[in-house]
Design a protein around this motif. Sequence first.
Motif, mmCIF file in Angstrom:
data_model
loop_
_atom_site.group_PDB
_atom_site.id
_atom_site.type_symbol
_atom_site.label_atom_id
_atom_site.label_comp_id
_atom_site.label_asym_id
_atom_site.label_seq_id
_atom_site.Cartn_x
_atom_site.Cartn_y
_atom_site.Cartn_z
ATOM 1 N N TYR A 14 -0.370 36.205 -13.459
ATOM 2 C CA TYR A 14 0.359 35.055 -13.971
ATOM 3 C C TYR A 14 0.768 35.294 -15.427
ATOM 4 N N TRP A 15 1.913 34.747 -15.788
ATOM 5 C CA TRP A 15 2.294 34.614 -17.200
ATOM 6 C C TRP A 15 2.352 33.133 -17.542
ATOM 7 N N TYR A 16 1.713 32.806 -18.676
ATOM 8 C CA TYR A 16 1.750 31.461 -19.215
ATOM 9 C C TYR A 16 2.272 31.507 -20.647
ATOM 10 N N LYS A 17 2.879 30.413 -21.058
ATOM 11 C CA LYS A 17 3.270 30.200 -22.454
ATOM 12 C C LYS A 17 2.424 29.047 -22.982
ATOM 13 N N GLN A 18 1.853 29.242 -24.169
ATOM 14 C CA GLN A 18 1.011 28.187 -24.739
ATOM 15 C C GLN A 18 1.370 27.924 -26.192
ATOM 16 N N LYS A 19 1.702 26.688 -26.476
ATOM 17 C CA LYS A 19 1.915 26.231 -27.849
ATOM 18 C C LYS A 19 0.577 25.723 -28.391
ATOM 19 N N ALA A 20 0.500 25.661 -29.717
ATOM 20 C CA ALA A 20 -0.750 25.275 -30.373
ATOM 21 C C ALA A 20 -1.239 23.906 -29.901
ATOM 22 N N LYS A 21 -2.507 23.832 -29.564
ATOM 23 C CA LYS A 21 -3.192 22.605 -29.162
ATOM 24 C C LYS A 21 -2.623 22.009 -27.866
ATOM 25 N N LYS A 22 -1.909 22.827 -27.088
ATOM 26 C CA LYS A 22 -1.342 22.367 -25.827
ATOM 27 C C LYS A 22 -1.910 23.199 -24.682
#
Lengths: 113, 114
Positions: free
Chosen positions: B33-41
């Motif tokens: 899997y590839w995920y994108k994560q923004k800060a505190k999300k």
Amino acid sequence: AQTVTQSQPEMSVQEAETVTLSCTYDTSESDYYLFWYKQPPSRQMILVIRQEAYKQQNATENRFSVNFQKAAKSFSLKISDSQLGDAAMYFCAYWTTGNQFYFGTGTSLTVIP
Amino acid sequence: DTEVTQTPKHLVMGMTNKKSLKCEQHMGHRAMYWYKQKAKKPPELMFVYSYEKLSINESVPSRFSPECPNSSLLNLHLHALQPEDSALYLCASSQPTRRSGEQFFGPGTRLTVL
């Protein structure tokens, strides 16, 4: 679609005390898994504990335990004897076979020395 | 070996650059899997590969191009990114035949687009 809700964006706990993080979810499935993941600042996301929906017994991993209320669709995480290393973002997640993970919005836990 | 590795740890790129993120696991997992994560999300799912075939593409812009050369490797090719693409990119793996569905996460690549 499944939804996972964490109603506490931030929590704090004194070192050595106990804290409970809340998670609720919505599903029409009967067979699924629930997870709590921990993500320390700038560090890797790791699994804390998992619970299978068919198991009535609450999962326990050392100082971490869950209170799984299937009828209420509630899955809270209790951390006993909190330690400084427990400070992290905690994500509740839902999964069922053939589906993707559904994450809650996260709870940022601060441990006060 | 219960580890998912990702390289590089940090990447800074301009909007005209082409770069690639790499992910590797040796647990015999057949889903990645590839995920994108923004800060505190929470992580946002981008792509899922199951048995080396793309099974889920969550309406990701074409400037992100995934590739799964074999069952142990997963790449994410980046081209003409925008500043809003700056984020932590997480790779994860799981075993589709395992009942619990647990995903193992890598440490992530922190991407900054200038």
